[in-house]
Design a protein around this motif. Structure first.
Motif, mmCIF file in Angstrom:
data_model
loop_
_atom_site.group_PDB
_atom_site.id
_atom_site.type_symbol
_atom_site.label_atom_id
_atom_site.label_comp_id
_atom_site.label_asym_id
_atom_site.label_seq_id
_atom_site.Cartn_x
_atom_site.Cartn_y
_atom_site.Cartn_z
ATOM 1 N N ALA A 100 -1.232 8.045 -5.231
ATOM 2 C CA ALA A 100 0.086 8.075 -4.601
ATOM 3 C C ALA A 100 1.122 8.310 -5.684
ATOM 4 C CB ALA A 100 0.372 6.773 -3.857
ATOM 5 N N ASP A 107 11.460 3.315 0.251
ATOM 6 C CA ASP A 107 11.429 4.608 0.942
ATOM 7 C C ASP A 107 9.985 4.993 1.228
ATOM 8 O OD1 ASP A 107 12.327 6.874 2.121
ATOM 9 O OD2 ASP A 107 13.202 7.772 0.325
ATOM 10 N N ALA A 108 9.790 6.005 2.063
ATOM 11 C CA ALA A 108 8.459 6.458 2.431
ATOM 12 C C ALA A 108 7.799 7.210 1.271
ATOM 13 C CB ALA A 108 8.534 7.351 3.672
ATOM 14 N N PHE A 109 6.475 7.087 1.182
ATOM 15 C CA PHE A 109 5.713 7.820 0.171
ATOM 16 C C PHE A 109 4.333 8.143 0.732
ATOM 17 C CE2 PHE A 109 4.986 3.317 -0.539
ATOM 18 C CZ PHE A 109 3.612 3.232 -0.694
ATOM 19 N N ASP A 110 3.732 9.199 0.170
ATOM 20 C CA ASP A 110 2.421 9.662 0.628
ATOM 21 C C ASP A 110 1.314 9.008 -0.190
ATOM 22 O OD1 ASP A 110 3.663 11.340 2.450
ATOM 23 O OD2 ASP A 110 3.677 13.048 1.060
ATOM 24 N N GLU A 112 -3.215 9.015 -0.560
ATOM 25 C CA GLU A 112 -4.508 9.575 -0.179
ATOM 26 C C GLU A 112 -5.619 8.660 -0.675
ATOM 27 O OE1 GLU A 112 -4.890 13.542 -1.607
ATOM 28 O OE2 GLU A 112 -3.425 14.370 -0.199
ATOM 29 N N GLY A 132 -1.968 9.487 4.442
ATOM 30 C CA GLY A 132 -0.907 8.880 5.231
ATOM 31 C C GLY A 132 0.415 8.841 4.508
ATOM 32 N N THR A 133 1.433 8.480 5.262
ATOM 33 C CA THR A 133 2.769 8.265 4.725
ATOM 34 C C THR A 133 3.176 6.843 5.084
ATOM 35 O OG1 THR A 133 3.375 10.594 5.000
ATOM 36 C CG2 THR A 133 5.179 9.008 4.739
ATOM 37 N N ILE A 134 3.436 6.039 4.049
ATOM 38 C CA ILE A 134 3.802 4.638 4.231
ATOM 39 C C ILE A 134 5.299 4.490 4.052
ATOM 40 C CG2 ILE A 134 3.466 2.284 3.381
ATOM 41 C CD1 ILE A 134 0.733 3.162 2.341
ATOM 42 N N ASP A 135 5.927 3.782 4.977
ATOM 43 C CA ASP A 135 7.361 3.495 4.882
ATOM 44 C C ASP A 135 7.535 1.976 4.900
ATOM 45 O OD1 ASP A 135 10.094 3.252 5.052
ATOM 46 O OD2 ASP A 135 10.348 4.906 6.457
ATOM 47 N N LEU A 141 3.648 3.371 9.375
ATOM 48 C CA LEU A 141 2.610 4.162 8.730
ATOM 49 C C LEU A 141 2.220 5.327 9.625
ATOM 50 C CD1 LEU A 141 0.252 4.639 6.687
ATOM 51 C CD2 LEU A 141 -1.065 2.974 8.011
ATOM 52 N N LEU A 143 -0.643 8.259 9.733
ATOM 53 C CA LEU A 143 -1.906 8.441 9.039
ATOM 54 C C LEU A 143 -2.863 9.362 9.776
ATOM 55 C CD1 LEU A 143 -4.302 5.391 9.501
ATOM 56 C CD2 LEU A 143 -2.476 5.970 11.090
#
Length: 201
Positions: A100, A107-110, A112, A132-135, A141, A143
């Protein structure tokens, strides 16, 4: 141990008491291992029990802001043992890799993740892949999960049957947050199981 790692390397650490923030340019974990066990009484070993009364809003301090430019976990493993069912369930992941960038609690981040869930076919493609993208700020989430050729006998006690063979492949996409919206594509191949009455299915 709930967590251990052969090596942890952090680069460019900055801590601010005024801003209640922690920043790192990079955080790398080599051969991290996560072990989680559910005891016969159903409690998770090594994790604190839930407080009987939740804290009021005034008692809860905001968590520090954490930012990591680059996060990597390489050649890791994860083990889950459930002793509350019979026979016990034992699941494991190996060759676990997580990556990641621009990780932050604001903030949101990607992210794997990939891992092998079978003891054989070491050279095959990872049987588990998650993107996925977690915020964290919104506790949300987005995903996509791809699980291939998972051996169902490993979770027979959860299915209420003595699973002798069978493989599960599933693709899940969607959102998890205040509301959960998921779409699934499921394939089960070669299933043979016995129910409690001894009959085959």
């Amino acid at each position: 141990r709930l967590f251990e790692s052969e090596r942890i390397a952090a680069r460019g650490i900055r801590v601010s008491a005024h801003d209640r923030s922690v920043e790192m340019d990079a955080l790398h974990l080599a051969q991290p291992r996560v072990t989680l066990q559910r005891n016969p009484d159903g409690a998770l070993d090594g994790l604190p029990a839930r407080p009987e009364e939740p804290q009021t809003t005034s008692e809860v301090e905001p968590l520090p802001v954490v930012s990591i430019g680059e996060f990597r976990a390489e050649s890791g493993s994860a083990v889950y043992n459930d002793l509350s069912v019979s026979p016990p369930v034992n699941l494991s992941l190996r060759e676990l890799h997580v990556s990641a960038d621009s990780v932050t609690t604001q903030d949101a981040f990607d992210v794997e993740l990939s891992a092998h869930h079978r003891e054989t076919d070491a050279e095959a493609n990872p049987g588990l892949r998650i993107a996925g993208t977690i915020d964290p700020a919104k506790t949300a989430l987005a995903l996509r999960v791809d699980l291939e050729d998972f051996e169902l006998f490993r979770v027979g006690p959860y299915l209420g049957a003595d699973v002798q063979r069978g493989r599960l492949s599933i693709t899940t996409e969607g959102m998890v947050g205040d509301n959960i919206s998921l779409s699934n594509s499921v394939l089960i191949e070669g299933l043979k199981a016995k129910h409690g009455d001894g009959g085959d299915d």
